[in-house]
Design an enzyme around this catalytic site. Structure first.
Site, PDB file in Angstrom:
ATOM      1  N   TRP A   1     -79.307  41.558 -69.100  1.00 17.96           N
ATOM      2  CA  TRP A   1     -78.905  40.951 -70.378  1.00 17.96           C
ATOM      3  C   TRP A   1     -79.093  39.450 -70.212  1.00 17.96           C
ATOM      4  O   TRP A   1     -78.656  38.892 -69.204  1.00 17.96           O
ATOM      5  CB  TRP A   1     -77.441  41.303 -70.656  1.00 17.96           C
ATOM      6  CG  TRP A   1     -76.874  40.693 -71.896  1.00 17.96           C
ATOM      7  CD1 TRP A   1     -77.415  40.720 -73.153  1.00 17.96           C
ATOM      8  CD2 TRP A   1     -75.630  39.974 -72.007  1.00 17.96           C
ATOM      9  NE1 TRP A   1     -76.593  40.079 -74.033  1.00 17.96           N
ATOM     10  CE2 TRP A   1     -75.490  39.605 -73.361  1.00 17.96           C
ATOM     11  CE3 TRP A   1     -74.630  39.616 -71.110  1.00 17.96           C
ATOM     12  CZ2 TRP A   1     -74.389  38.898 -73.835  1.00 17.96           C
ATOM     13  CZ3 TRP A   1     -73.535  38.908 -71.571  1.00 17.96           C
ATOM     14  CH2 TRP A   1     -73.421  38.552 -72.926  1.00 17.96           C
TER      15      TRP A   1
ATOM     16  N   ASP B   1     -70.226  45.448 -65.654  1.00 16.53           N
ATOM     17  CA  ASP B   1     -70.245  45.061 -67.055  1.00 16.53           C
ATOM     18  C   ASP B   1     -70.356  46.336 -67.886  1.00 16.53           C
ATOM     19  O   ASP B   1     -71.361  47.044 -67.819  1.00 16.53           O
ATOM     20  CB  ASP B   1     -71.462  44.136 -67.307  1.00 16.53           C
ATOM     21  CG  ASP B   1     -71.525  43.660 -68.749  1.00 16.53           C
ATOM     22  OD1 ASP B   1     -70.712  44.119 -69.573  1.00 16.53           O
ATOM     23  OD2 ASP B   1     -72.394  42.812 -69.052  1.00 16.53           O
TER      24      ASP B   1
ATOM     25  N   LYS C   1     -69.627  47.062 -79.713  1.00 21.58           N
ATOM     26  CA  LYS C   1     -70.485  48.160 -80.145  1.00 21.58           C
ATOM     27  C   LYS C   1     -69.684  49.420 -80.415  1.00 21.58           C
ATOM     28  O   LYS C   1     -69.889  50.083 -81.429  1.00 21.58           O
ATOM     29  CB  LYS C   1     -71.529  48.471 -79.063  1.00 21.58           C
ATOM     30  CG  LYS C   1     -72.729  47.576 -79.097  1.00 21.58           C
ATOM     31  CD  LYS C   1     -72.541  46.310 -78.322  1.00 21.58           C
ATOM     32  CE  LYS C   1     -73.759  45.414 -78.476  1.00 21.58           C
ATOM     33  NZ  LYS C   1     -73.579  44.138 -77.814  1.00 21.58           N
TER      34      LYS C   1
END
Ligand code: PLP
Length: 399
Positions: free
Chosen positions: A132, A213, A248
């Site tokens: 990311w 993460d 999300k």
């Protein structure tokens, strides 16, 4: 001379830049697959029913908004622990986890990074290659030297697991290793449970500091399945970090709801760690906001809303999977002959499509289909209305 005369223009965020380009495109058939957002089958950002219901209940009993404690809403932090580690897990029951509410997953990573910098200023940080894009910037800004461990295998459409293990094996004790717990962004390729076992072994043997993460729990295989890697780290008896994002999984992007959890050796140690995390928060933004975390805490701790959330999350997960299958079918129908099974092996919102930068630019310029130059497309932005056009355009640039 003005105070800011020497200020340089910072480079544009590549993904936001792509969005601006998309917005300015007049092609009526344009499709934005560059985003990191889940859209429903109508191409709309969903408002989950569980969220709307929790908000309705909150409106019925309106409350004044005092300052929250520095570490956030206690019921929220507990709910996060239940979700991530299991409410009945030994670490939660034994109060060995320090959890703080954070401003999204990014906030969780940043609190962890600042705390780690104070703990071990000379440590290096390793992120996956690729990762990311904010991982590198965030840990660099926290003062770390950031390197990479091998990850994406472009040739074989998968993960260079051996090379990854070798890189970890070479890392110095105390190196912080940022790992995507599930639904790797940007590639979509996750380690198998057996490969995770090997990673855990190396991390333990080398004395590395794991920072998991978890931005997409529930988007891959299921809530428990996606969290299974946490159980492997617990079983190994390691101390580790987990950042959580509900952006999300609750479609609450703008509310900034996330958390940081630090697994410690004892409850007494967790108390000391928590006190340090609070200093990081206090000196940055004092304390977190109320609304989003209250919504998530309400949903997670109210059985009916919790099952509704699990149902809605499963709906998002299933739709993404169906879009992966449909993309492969349409690409084949459009004459693409190469093996495309990798698209359905990938997990989560993203697919490294295997297209190169030139092909991605052709998709934009000739067809109004926007993805990232790395070849990353957001499968969660596909829907029955745009799928055929996307597949036809991809087929045209692949051939
Ligand atoms: N980590 C990864 C791997 C992500 O993909 C994202 C968001 O795209 C985040 C963290 C940040 O999540 P949030 O928007 O909750 O800050």
């Amino acid at each position: 001379m003005s105070l800011f005369a020497a200020v340089e223009m910072a480079p544009r965020d590549p993904i936001l830049g792509l969005n601006e380009q998309f917005n300015a495109d007049t092609n009526p058939k344009k499709v934005n697959l560059g985003v990191g957002v889940y859209y429903d089958e109508n191409g709309k950002l969903p408002l989950l029913r569980c969220v709307a219901e929790a908000e309705r209940q909150m409106l019925e009993a309106p409350k004044a908004r005092g300052y929250l404690p520095i570490d956030g809403i206690a019921a929220y932090d507990l709910a996060v622990q239940g979700l991530v580690f299991g409410a009945d897990s030994e670490v939660v029951k034994g109060k060995r986890v320090a959890t703080v509410q954070a401003l999204g997953g990014t906030g969780g990573l940043k609190i962890g990074a600042d705390f780690l910098k104070r703990l071990n200023p000379s440590a290096r940080v390793l992120i996956s290659d690729p990762s990311w894009e904010n991982h590198r910037a965030l840990f660099t800004n926290a003062g770390f030297q950031v390197g990479t461990y091998a990850y994406y295998d472009a040739e074989n459409r998968g993960i260079k697991a051996e090379a990854m293990l070798a890189d970890l094996q070479e890392a110095k004790a105390g190196t912080v290793v940022v790992l995507h717990a599930c639904c790797h962004n940007p590639t979509g390729y996750d380690l198998t449970p057996a490969q995770w076992t090997q990673v855990v072994e190396v991390v333990k043997a080398r004395g590395l500091v794991p920072f998991l993460d978890m931005a997409y729990q529930g988007f891959g295989e299921g809530i428990a399945e996606d969290g299974a890697v946490i159980q492997q780290f617990l079983a190994a008896g390691l101390d580790f970090f987990v950042s959580t994002s509900f952006s999300k999984s609750f479609s609450l992007y703008g509310e900034r709801v996330g958390a940081l959890s630090v697994v410690c050796a004892s409850s007494e140690e967790a108390g000391r760690v928590l006190s340090q995390l609070k200093i990081v928060i206090r000196t940055n933004y004092s304390n977190p906001p109320t609304h989003g975390a209250q919504v998530v805490a309400t949903v997670l701790s109210t059985p009916a809303l919790r099952s509704l959330w699990e149902e809605e999350l499963a709906g998002m997960r299933t739709r993404i999977r169906a879009m992966r299958e449909a993309l492969v079918t349409e690409l084949k129908a459009a004459g693409v002959e190469q093996d495309l099974s990798f698209v359905t092996r990938q997990k989560g919102m993203f697919s490294y499509s295997g297209l190169n930068a030139t092909q991605m630019q052709r998709l934009r310029g000739e067809f109004g289909i926007y993805g990232v130059d790395s070849g990353r497309i957001c499968v969660a932005a596909l829907n029955p209305g745009n799928l055929k056009a996307v597949a036809a355009a991809m087929a045209a640039v692949i051939k």
